[in-house]
Scaffold this active site. Structure first.
Site, PDB file in Angstrom:
ATOM      1  N   TYR A 139      -1.736  -0.998  10.730  1.00  5.54           N
ATOM      2  CA  TYR A 139      -2.039  -1.587   9.414  1.00  5.54           C
ATOM      3  C   TYR A 139      -0.887  -1.321   8.443  1.00  5.54           C
ATOM      4  CZ  TYR A 139      -3.639  -1.382   4.599  1.00  5.54           C
ATOM      5  OH  TYR A 139      -3.704  -1.503   3.239  1.00  5.54           O
ATOM      6  N   SER A 190       0.841  -1.191   0.000  1.00  9.50           N
ATOM      7  CA  SER A 190       0.000   0.000   0.000  1.00  9.50           C
ATOM      8  C   SER A 190       0.873   1.237   0.000  1.00  9.50           C
ATOM      9  CB  SER A 190      -0.864  -0.001   1.264  1.00  9.50           C
ATOM     10  OG  SER A 190      -1.494   1.256   1.413  1.00  9.50           O
ATOM     11  N   LYS A 246       2.182  -3.812   6.419  1.00 11.04           N
ATOM     12  CA  LYS A 246       2.579  -3.811   4.998  1.00 11.04           C
ATOM     13  C   LYS A 246       4.087  -3.568   4.881  1.00 11.04           C
ATOM     14  CE  LYS A 246      -1.513  -4.377   3.140  1.00 11.04           C
ATOM     15  NZ  LYS A 246      -1.862  -5.637   2.452  1.00 11.04           N
TER      16      LYS A 246
HETATM   17  C1  UD1 Z   1      -6.998   4.912   3.499  1.00 10.55           C
HETATM   18  C2  UD1 Z   1      -5.992   4.483   4.525  1.00 10.55           C
HETATM   19  C3  UD1 Z   1      -4.844   3.831   3.796  1.00 10.55           C
HETATM   20  C4  UD1 Z   1      -5.345   2.665   2.978  1.00 10.55           C
HETATM   21  C5  UD1 Z   1      -6.386   3.171   1.992  1.00 10.55           C
HETATM   22  C6  UD1 Z   1      -7.019   2.050   1.218  1.00 10.55           C
HETATM   23  C7  UD1 Z   1      -6.249   6.084   6.377  1.00 10.55           C
HETATM   24  C8  UD1 Z   1      -5.609   7.189   7.153  1.00 10.55           C
HETATM   25  N1  UD1 Z   1      -5.551   5.630   5.308  1.00 10.55           N
HETATM   26  O1  UD1 Z   1      -6.394   5.898   2.680  1.00 10.55           O
HETATM   27  O2  UD1 Z   1      -3.907   3.380   4.734  1.00 10.55           O
HETATM   28  O3  UD1 Z   1      -4.288   2.071   2.269  1.00 10.55           O
HETATM   29  O4  UD1 Z   1      -7.425   3.832   2.708  1.00 10.55           O
HETATM   30  O5  UD1 Z   1      -7.778   2.592   0.181  1.00 10.55           O
HETATM   31  O6  UD1 Z   1      -7.326   5.623   6.699  1.00 10.55           O
HETATM   32  N2  UD1 Z   1     -12.925  11.072   3.609  1.00 10.55           N
HETATM   33  C9  UD1 Z   1     -13.977  11.907   3.956  1.00 10.55           C
HETATM   34  N3  UD1 Z   1     -15.122  11.335   4.444  1.00 10.55           N
HETATM   35  C10 UD1 Z   1     -15.276   9.975   4.590  1.00 10.55           C
HETATM   36  C11 UD1 Z   1     -14.193   9.131   4.225  1.00 10.55           C
HETATM   37  C12 UD1 Z   1     -13.032   9.734   3.748  1.00 10.55           C
HETATM   38  O7  UD1 Z   1     -13.883  13.136   3.853  1.00 10.55           O
HETATM   39  O8  UD1 Z   1     -16.332   9.532   5.055  1.00 10.55           O
HETATM   40  C13 UD1 Z   1     -11.691  11.693   3.072  1.00 10.55           C
HETATM   41  C14 UD1 Z   1     -10.473  11.391   3.953  1.00 10.55           C
HETATM   42  O9  UD1 Z   1     -10.353  12.331   4.970  1.00 10.55           O
HETATM   43  C15 UD1 Z   1      -9.350  11.468   2.904  1.00 10.55           C
HETATM   44  C16 UD1 Z   1     -10.018  11.014   1.595  1.00 10.55           C
HETATM   45  O10 UD1 Z   1     -11.419  11.143   1.814  1.00 10.55           O
HETATM   46  O11 UD1 Z   1      -8.933  12.789   2.765  1.00 10.55           O
HETATM   47  C17 UD1 Z   1      -9.710   9.571   1.242  1.00 10.55           C
HETATM   48  O12 UD1 Z   1      -9.980   8.768   2.383  1.00 10.55           O
HETATM   49  P1  UD1 Z   1      -9.976   7.171   2.328  1.00 10.55           P
HETATM   50  O13 UD1 Z   1     -10.853   6.696   1.225  1.00 10.55           O
HETATM   51  O14 UD1 Z   1     -10.248   6.666   3.701  1.00 10.55           O
HETATM   52  O15 UD1 Z   1      -8.501   6.829   1.868  1.00 10.55           O
HETATM   53  P2  UD1 Z   1      -7.092   7.253   2.514  1.00 10.55           P
HETATM   54  O16 UD1 Z   1      -7.243   7.906   3.811  1.00 10.55           O
HETATM   55  O17 UD1 Z   1      -6.341   8.015   1.461  1.00 10.55           O
END
Ligand code: UD1
Length: 338
Positions: free
Chosen positions: A148, A124, A152
């Site tokens: 997590y 990842s 990895k």
């Molecule tokens: C997350 C994990 C990462 C993992 C990846 C798998 C974290 C900190 N990181 O990445 O380790 O490999 O998923 O795909 O969890 N967001 C919102 N509202 C929501 C959900 C997300 O605003 O309900 C925003 C988050 O703040 C972020 C972006 O969307 O800025 C992407 O979030 P997410 O899909 O969870 O992915 P990552 O955080 O990049």
């Protein structure tokens, strides 16, 4: 080739099994079904016109894996199986280290016993942590920020040591950015259990009426629209990246690291608006406080995968949203019967 795919019923696993079957490979999928349904593989079989062999087994169970390798000797392994929820990994770290790290060690021991030394590992981009600015390049020093991510990173270290121990190993470490979307048929896709942690599955469940509104975590980052930027990659592009890595390993021994991403950042609000366009209706949202551990901007330098594998992403953010939406609206409860 006959390829053994661990975690083969999961989201990325099932799309990769389909790509492999379409590429003429035979597939043995192993999964403990802890977070997935065998229905995904049944549908993969329908789409491909032939089935993968499925074995319900846990990668931490060496005896069970030995039996699978004896009955269906593979030439290579693609290893997806593992726990993957960042928040949960801080609450139950031992489960994460046992399943992900010990499970991988068991798998590798079984591979060695059966003389199978080609493996593509599902790593990842989270291993890059917060020590480097985007875009991320494979040679950067890594440092994950949660249990997590550390599983990895540790598995990458184990595989690197293994590769250094003998020239017989052919090892690919694939660092995924943010996989989204679904097969364009709408028959297979991501089916998170409980409240989705990730952005696009959450948006999709709001759009289909399972949740009231999206909480956008943070609107005051130093980014063009104040929301975080991520490198979203269509799951079919990602699946094809695995097939390309496998082809490369056929005649290259050693340990290789590749980012699988598009090289472009898309903000949370841009993604939301792209999804609204696919749905044809507004999606309610609210700007909420930042989520701990989130980085403002995170995307790949994907040039190594292009140079070595001839692989790059071809599917747009619009296609990711359209395909994800087709899957969600025709399967509002995922693989569960409605
Ligand atoms: C997350 C994990 C990462 C993992 C990846 C798998 C974290 C900190 N990181 O990445 O380790 O490999 O998923 O795909 O969890 N967001 C919102 N509202 C929501 C959900 C997300 O605003 O309900 C925003 C988050 O703040 C972020 C972006 O969307 O800025 C992407 O979030 P997410 O899909 O969870 O992915 P990552 O955080 O990049």
């Amino acid at each position: 080739m006959r390829i053994l795919v661990t975690g083969g019923t999961g989201y990325i696993g099932s799309h990769t099994v389909l790509t492999l079957l379409e590429g003429g490979h035979d597939v043995v999928a192993v999964d403990n079904l802890s977070n997935s349904s065998p229905e995904s593989l049944r549908r993969v079989g329908e789409l491909a016109g032939r089935d993968a062999t499925f074995v319900e087994a846990d990668i931490t169970d060496e005896a069970a894996l030995d039996a699978v390798f004896a009955e269906h000797p593979p030439e290579a392994v693609i290893h997806f199986a593992g726990l993957k929820a960042v928040g949960e990994s801080s609450a139950i770290p031992l489960d994460y280290y046992f399943n992900n790290v010990s499970g991988t060690i068991s798998l590798l021991r079984v591979m060695e016993r059966h003389g199978v030394r080609k493996i593509v590992f599902s790593s990842s981009a989270t291993v890059y942590g917060d020590r480097n600015p985007a875009p991320y390049v494979e040679k950067m020093e890594i440092g994950a920020m949660n249990p997590y991510g550390r599983t990895k990173e540790q598995i990458e270290d184990i595989l690197s040591d293994l590769g250094a121990s003998s020239p017989e190993w052919h090892i690919a470490l694939l660092r995924y950015f943010n996989p989204v979307g679904a097969h364009p048929s709408g028959r297979i896709g991501e089916d998170p259990q409980g409240i989705p942690n990730n952005l696009v599955p959450f948006i999709a469940q709001v759009a289909v009426g399972r949740r009231e509104k999206l909480m956008v975590f943070g609107g005051d980052y130093e980014t063009p629209d104040g929301t975080c930027q991520r490198d979203f990659i269509h799951v079919v592009d990602l699946a094809q990246g695995h097939a390309a890595a496998l082809t490369y390993l056929e005649d290259h021994a050693g340990v290789f690291r590749w980012n699988l991403g598009s090289g472009r950042g898309t903000s949370v609000l841009e993604m939301l608006h792209a999804f609204e366009k696919a749905v044809g209706a507004p999606i309610p949202y609210e700007i909420a406080p930042r989520r701990a551990g989130d980085l403002p901007a995170f995307w790949a330098d994907p040039s190594a995968a292009l140079a070595d594998l001839g692989w790059s992403t071809t599917r747009t953010v619009e296609a990711m949203c359209e395909d994800h939406w087709r899957w969600q609206k025709s399967n509002p409860m995922g693989y569960q019967p409605v």
